[in-house]
Every structure is written in structure tokens, then in C-alpha cells.
Design an enzyme around this catalytic site. Structure first.
Site, PDB file in Angstrom:
ATOM      1  N   HIS A 146       5.047   0.635 -16.669  1.00 53.19           N
ATOM      2  CA  HIS A 146       5.589  -0.369 -15.751  1.00 53.19           C
ATOM      3  C   HIS A 146       4.458  -0.988 -14.941  1.00 53.19           C
ATOM      4  O   HIS A 146       3.593  -0.289 -14.412  1.00 53.19           O
ATOM      5  CB  HIS A 146       6.608   0.272 -14.809  1.00 53.19           C
ATOM      6  CG  HIS A 146       7.121  -0.660 -13.759  1.00 53.19           C
ATOM      7  ND1 HIS A 146       7.941  -1.727 -14.040  1.00 53.19           N
ATOM      8  CD2 HIS A 146       6.906  -0.692 -12.420  1.00 53.19           C
ATOM      9  CE1 HIS A 146       8.222  -2.369 -12.926  1.00 53.19           C
ATOM     10  NE2 HIS A 146       7.611  -1.757 -11.929  1.00 53.19           N
ATOM     11  N   LYS A 167       3.750  -6.689  -6.664  1.00 53.95           N
ATOM     12  CA  LYS A 167       2.897  -6.758  -7.862  1.00 53.95           C
ATOM     13  C   LYS A 167       3.036  -8.106  -8.558  1.00 53.95           C
ATOM     14  O   LYS A 167       2.035  -8.715  -8.969  1.00 53.95           O
ATOM     15  CB  LYS A 167       3.265  -5.625  -8.827  1.00 53.95           C
ATOM     16  CG  LYS A 167       3.031  -4.228  -8.287  1.00 53.95           C
ATOM     17  CD  LYS A 167       3.300  -3.177  -9.340  1.00 53.95           C
ATOM     18  CE  LYS A 167       4.760  -3.159  -9.779  1.00 53.95           C
ATOM     19  NZ  LYS A 167       5.669  -2.776  -8.697  1.00 53.95           N
ATOM     20  N   ASP A 185       6.339  -6.365 -15.905  1.00 53.47           N
ATOM     21  CA  ASP A 185       7.385  -5.350 -15.810  1.00 53.47           C
ATOM     22  C   ASP A 185       7.212  -4.233 -16.834  1.00 53.47           C
ATOM     23  O   ASP A 185       7.027  -3.081 -16.466  1.00 53.47           O
ATOM     24  CB  ASP A 185       8.776  -5.973 -15.934  1.00 53.47           C
ATOM     25  CG  ASP A 185       9.865  -4.989 -15.554  1.00 53.47           C
ATOM     26  OD1 ASP A 185       9.718  -4.329 -14.507  1.00 53.47           O
ATOM     27  OD2 ASP A 185      10.836  -4.848 -16.311  1.00 53.47           O
ATOM     28  N   ARG A 250     -11.713   5.953   2.054  1.00 52.45           N
ATOM     29  CA  ARG A 250     -12.436   4.679   2.069  1.00 52.45           C
ATOM     30  C   ARG A 250     -13.560   4.647   1.038  1.00 52.45           C
ATOM     31  O   ARG A 250     -13.784   3.631   0.379  1.00 52.45           O
ATOM     32  CB  ARG A 250     -13.007   4.423   3.472  1.00 52.45           C
ATOM     33  CG  ARG A 250     -11.948   4.211   4.531  1.00 52.45           C
ATOM     34  CD  ARG A 250     -12.575   4.079   5.910  1.00 52.45           C
ATOM     35  NE  ARG A 250     -13.512   2.960   5.968  1.00 52.45           N
ATOM     36  CZ  ARG A 250     -13.172   1.723   6.303  1.00 52.45           C
ATOM     37  NH1 ARG A 250     -11.906   1.444   6.590  1.00 52.45           N
ATOM     38  NH2 ARG A 250     -14.071   0.766   6.342  1.00 52.45           N
TER      39      ARG A 250
END
Length: 322
Positions: A146, A167, A185, A250
């Protein structure tokens, strides 16, 4: 993998035009195929297709000029024995290549045993190479993931993340910046080689992108032919997350990877927050990945620079603080 749909009829239909195949006899055996055990034991498609071999038999036997010449030099007794052994292997089908005539006894035995027998004017080597490539494609490991699969700067990038993170909107912005859509998708991935995974769009979703509030968009119609791609090799996975800063690393000291069909794929994690330009961040991540593939690691270079500075601080900061 389910091999029930792979049989003599389907292989003939897919390759008849390219290999100039003619179905000589054995039409009743059109359902003959590969057992799951034989496919599981095969280390490559070379184990499923090859020249005539009665000692280490391949599942699909191809007889060319050399094999037919050898057959003609045998005695009648040896010919009969070899043909019996060949048919006893119960291959999905046999191919007589090189434009040579199939031996009458082989035709007779194939007819009696309902063994499909194909003929072609192409050389045995060409037939074997083509069938091996075909078998490697249809039997390759597959998976559906997906996300939004894009071509960004020539690299296949899969955008993943929880539903509602944007997205598709990010994919739309990247497309508007000149990048290409492969699939939205649901993305079909297949491992076609030892070092790459290829992604395609299911036919039902071809060229479509679903954006909340706008519905389905036909990217090819809106942005043109150059905005879509048929397929791309997966090189990078970008995972979008929404989490507090305290849980976000980070400067990851080690490269992150995700296993896709047994192959480690590079992964970067980007935090979604108000005001962040995700399209620019994704492009930067892709450019950085391209540098890493070329052997340039910015974090490693910085750590080396820092280590040298700690060993000889005067060389880095020759002046004195006042």
C-alpha cells in the site's frame, strides 16, 4: 506460488507469436503444467526449461538439430527406449526446434499419451532463452504493498504511511513538479532479479490517483503522457509519520532498510507537521540516496571530520578565544 494457472495452453498462447510455435499434437493435454514441488525445488528457471536431458531431466524439453541428429544415429531399440523415457517424464510439453521434422515415433507417443508437442523454425537456444525468461517472470516472487509509487529523479520511490497523512496529496505535488506516477494505493511488486524489485500498477488503477476531496484524477489526461510510468525499480521507501519530536531520531547513525521480497530496500522516515514542505524533503531524500548509491555518505564524512577535530583541535580552530 499457485501454479495451477500455468499450463501448456497458457504458455503456448503467451509465446506462440514470438516463438512461431505450432501445436503439432497432444491437444488433449493442454492442462499439463508444473507441480508446486518442482517449482519450489527449482533454483532458477533454468531448472524448468532446457535441452533434451534424460539423466537430469528438465520439465520442458527442447529438441534441436543436435538432439534430432543424435536420435537418428541410434538403433531402433535405443530410439524406442529413449522416446519411452522421455514421455515417462510427463513434461508439460515438448518442443522440436530448428525447423527440423519431429520423429514419427515421438509424434505417435505424444498423441497416445496426450503430451503436447510444439514445433518452431527458431533455434533451440533461442527458444530456451525466451522460455526461461518467460518462466522467471511468471514464477517470480510477488507482493502488493500500500502506498504511492513514483518516479522521482529516475528513482523508484514508494511513499508509505498511515491513512490520512496525505500520501496522495504529496504524490500529486511531486507530479506537478515534473515527476512521474507509477501506481497509487496498491502497487504490485515482483522480484525479477537477484538485486532488484520492480513495481507496476494494477490494470484497474492505471494512471489514476485518488485525492481526498477531489476523488479520482486521471494523471495521464491532466498532466500528459510524460507524467506516468509503466514500471520502475524500487530503490527507496519514504515513510510518513506523525509523532512527537521526542520520539524522532534526527541523525540516524545506521541506514534504515525494509525487507521487500527478500531484498533490503533503503528507507527514510519523514515527520509530517504543519508548515513542512514534504515535496522538497522527499526530493532531498532521493538526491541523498543517489549520493549514497555512489558511495558518498554525508553523515559518515561529518563524523570523520568531527573525529579529526577532536584529535587535533588546533588544526581546526587555529585562532585563540579572547
Amino acid at each position: 506460488m499457485d501454479t495451477s494457472s500455468i499450463n501448456a495452453q497458457s504458455i503456448f498462447d503467451d509465446n506462440a507469436a514470438m516463438l512461431k510455435l505450432s501445436w503439432l499434437t497432444g491437444h488433449e493435454g493442454w492442462e499439463r503444467g508444473f507441480s508446486s514441488e518442482s517449482v519450489a525445488n527449482a533454483t532458477s528457471s533454468a531448472d524448468l526449461v532446457g535441452h533434451l536431458n534424460l539423466i537430469h531431466p528438465n520439465r520442458i524439453q527442447v529438441l534441436g538439430d543436435a538432439e534430432i541428429d543424435y536420435y537418428k544415429r541410434q538403433t531402433d531399440e535405443d530410439r524406442s527406449r529413449h522416446m519411452a523415457e522421455l514421455i515417462a517424464l510427463e513434461p508439460p510439453f515438448l518442443v522440436v526446434a530448428g525447423g527440423v521434422a519431429a520423429p514419427p515415433e515421438l509424434v505417435l507417443r505424444c498423441t497416445r499419451s496426450s503430451t503436447p508437442l510444439f514445433t518452431t523454425p527458431m533455434s533451440a537456444a533461442a527458444v530456451i532463452d525466451s522460455l526461461r525468461l518467460y518462466m522467471s517472470r511468471i514464477l517470480a516472487p510477488r507482493a502488493t504493498l500500500h502506498g504511492v509509487f513514483l518516479d522521482i529523479l529516475g528513482m523508484g520511490v514508494l511513499l508509505t504511511g498511515d491513512s490520512g497523512l496525505g500520501k496522495s496529496e504529496l504524490g500529486l505535488e511531486l507530479i506537478s513538479r515534473g515527476h512521474g506516477l507509477v501506481a497509487d494505493d496498491a502497487v504490485d511488486f515482483v522480484r525479477l532479479g537477484p538485486d532488484f524489485v520492480e513495481g507496476r500498477c494494477p490494470p484497474l488503477l492505471q494512471n489514476l490517483l485518488e485525492v481526498r476531496g477531489l476523488g479520482l484524477l486521471d494523471i495521464k489526461t491532466i498532466f500528459g503522457e510524460t507524467a506516468v510510468r509503466r514500471k520502475m525499480k524500487l530503490k527507496l521507501i519514504v515513510q510518513l509519520v506523525r509523532r512527537p519530536d521526542g520520539e524522532f531520531q534526527r541523525l540516524p547513525l545506521e541506514s534504515q532498510t525494509v525487507d521487500v521480497l527478500g531484498l533490503p530496500i533503503s528507507k527514510v522516515t519523514i515527520q509530517v507537521a504543519a508548515g513542512r514542505n514534504l515535496a522538497v524533503l522527499v526530493e532531498a531524500a532521493v538526491r541523498n540516496t543517489i549520493l549514497q548509491l555512489r558511495g558518498i555518505d554525508t553523515l559518515r564524512d561529518f563524523m570523520d571530520r568531527q573525529r579529526l577535530a577532536m584529535q587535533d583541535p588546533d588544526s581546526q580552530f587555529p585562532g585563540k578565544l579572547i
